[in-house]
Design a protein around this motif. Structure first.
Motif, PDB file in Angstrom:
ATOM      1  N   LEU A 287      29.849  -0.960  -5.485  1.00 14.71           N
ATOM      2  CA  LEU A 287      28.461  -1.289  -5.802  1.00 14.71           C
ATOM      3  C   LEU A 287      28.212  -2.777  -5.592  1.00 14.71           C
ATOM      4  O   LEU A 287      29.131  -3.586  -5.634  1.00 14.71           O
ATOM      5  CB  LEU A 287      28.149  -0.924  -7.255  1.00 14.71           C
ATOM      6  N   SER A 288      26.955  -3.118  -5.397  1.00  9.52           N
ATOM      7  CA  SER A 288      26.593  -4.523  -5.227  1.00  9.52           C
ATOM      8  C   SER A 288      26.703  -5.238  -6.575  1.00  9.52           C
ATOM      9  O   SER A 288      26.743  -4.607  -7.636  1.00  9.52           O
ATOM     10  CB  SER A 288      25.155  -4.633  -4.711  1.00  9.52           C
ATOM     11  N   THR A 289      26.709  -6.553  -6.511  1.00  8.60           N
ATOM     12  CA  THR A 289      26.782  -7.356  -7.731  1.00  8.60           C
ATOM     13  C   THR A 289      25.574  -7.065  -8.614  1.00  8.60           C
ATOM     14  O   THR A 289      25.706  -6.946  -9.840  1.00  8.60           O
ATOM     15  CB  THR A 289      26.843  -8.857  -7.387  1.00  8.60           C
TER      16      THR A 289
ATOM     17  N   LEU B  50      25.814  -5.546 -12.333  1.00 11.56           N
ATOM     18  CA  LEU B  50      25.254  -6.261 -13.473  1.00 11.56           C
ATOM     19  C   LEU B  50      24.347  -5.347 -14.295  1.00 11.56           C
ATOM     20  O   LEU B  50      24.412  -5.339 -15.525  1.00 11.56           O
ATOM     21  CB  LEU B  50      24.491  -7.508 -13.022  1.00 11.56           C
ATOM     22  N   LYS B  51      23.524  -4.559 -13.630  1.00 15.10           N
ATOM     23  CA  LYS B  51      22.648  -3.615 -14.342  1.00 15.10           C
ATOM     24  C   LYS B  51      23.468  -2.633 -15.173  1.00 15.10           C
ATOM     25  O   LYS B  51      23.131  -2.337 -16.324  1.00 15.10           O
ATOM     26  CB  LYS B  51      21.767  -2.846 -13.358  1.00 15.10           C
ATOM     27  N   ILE B  52      24.542  -2.146 -14.604  1.00 17.51           N
ATOM     28  CA  ILE B  52      25.404  -1.204 -15.322  1.00 17.51           C
ATOM     29  C   ILE B  52      26.078  -1.897 -16.511  1.00 17.51           C
ATOM     30  O   ILE B  52      26.126  -1.345 -17.617  1.00 17.51           O
ATOM     31  CB  ILE B  52      26.441  -0.581 -14.368  1.00 17.51           C
ATOM     32  N   ALA B  53      26.570  -3.112 -16.303  1.00 15.58           N
ATOM     33  CA  ALA B  53      27.213  -3.852 -17.390  1.00 15.58           C
ATOM     34  C   ALA B  53      26.224  -4.118 -18.524  1.00 15.58           C
ATOM     35  O   ALA B  53      26.576  -3.976 -19.705  1.00 15.58           O
ATOM     36  CB  ALA B  53      27.801  -5.158 -16.872  1.00 15.58           C
ATOM     37  N   LEU B  54      25.018  -4.489 -18.184  1.00 15.46           N
ATOM     38  CA  LEU B  54      24.000  -4.737 -19.211  1.00 15.46           C
ATOM     39  C   LEU B  54      23.712  -3.467 -20.004  1.00 15.46           C
ATOM     40  O   LEU B  54      23.635  -3.488 -21.227  1.00 15.46           O
ATOM     41  CB  LEU B  54      22.717  -5.278 -18.577  1.00 15.46           C
ATOM     42  N   ALA B  55      23.575  -2.355 -19.300  1.00 11.60           N
ATOM     43  CA  ALA B  55      23.300  -1.074 -19.967  1.00 11.60           C
ATOM     44  C   ALA B  55      24.479  -0.612 -20.809  1.00 11.60           C
ATOM     45  O   ALA B  55      24.309  -0.058 -21.896  1.00 11.60           O
ATOM     46  CB  ALA B  55      22.946  -0.008 -18.925  1.00 11.60           C
TER      47      ALA B  55
END
Length: 139
Positions: free
Chosen positions: A59-61, A65-70
């Motif tokens: 996945l792109s950065t 990041l969206k996944i990490a935030l969620a």
């Protein structure tokens, strides 16, 4: 699964929290500045550890990041509230030096309690397809 997710989250939190407390104490920062630094570093390391695993899937950065935030925001926030409340609540802990046992014991106790309190939160979130359930869809 919730305990594993909490342990993963605790790893990043602990790295940031301990590093922030060490830097703040060694630099003679105020208690507020030391706690703020610890919180910022806990979120940074927590998100970074999750992103590291997700980025391996291609996945792109930005997507990682969206996944990490969620996946991590609620878990890290709960941990930070608990561990910093415990440290502030232990008499003398914020004034202890790096060579004092109280510094290390209070820090360890705060992280253990943060794990205990956050595990049911993660269990609840995973059961609803949130939190670390989001990350597992990408492993």
């Amino acid at each position: 699964m919730a305990a594993q997710a909490t342990l993963h989250c605790l790893t990043g939190c602990a790295i940031g929290e301990v590093l922030g407390m060490i830097i703040g104490t060694a630099a003679g920062l105020t208690n507020g500045a030391t706690i703020a630094l610890s919180i910022v570093l806990a979120f940074a390391f927590g998100y970074a550890l999750t992103m590291r695993g997700v980025l391996r899937t291609g996945l792109s950065t930005r997507q990682a990041l969206k996944i990490a935030l969620a996946a991590d925001t609620v878990s890290i926030a709960v941990m930070e509230v608990i561990d910093n409340t415990v440290i502030v609540g232990i008499p003398g802990a914020m004034d202890a030096g790096l060579a004092d046992a109280l510094f290390w014991v209070s820090l360890a106790a705060s992280l253990v309690l943060a794990f205990v309190v956050t595990t049911p939160v993660n269990r609840w979130m995973i059961g609803r397809g949130r939190g670390h359930a989001v990350v597992h869809a990408h492993h």
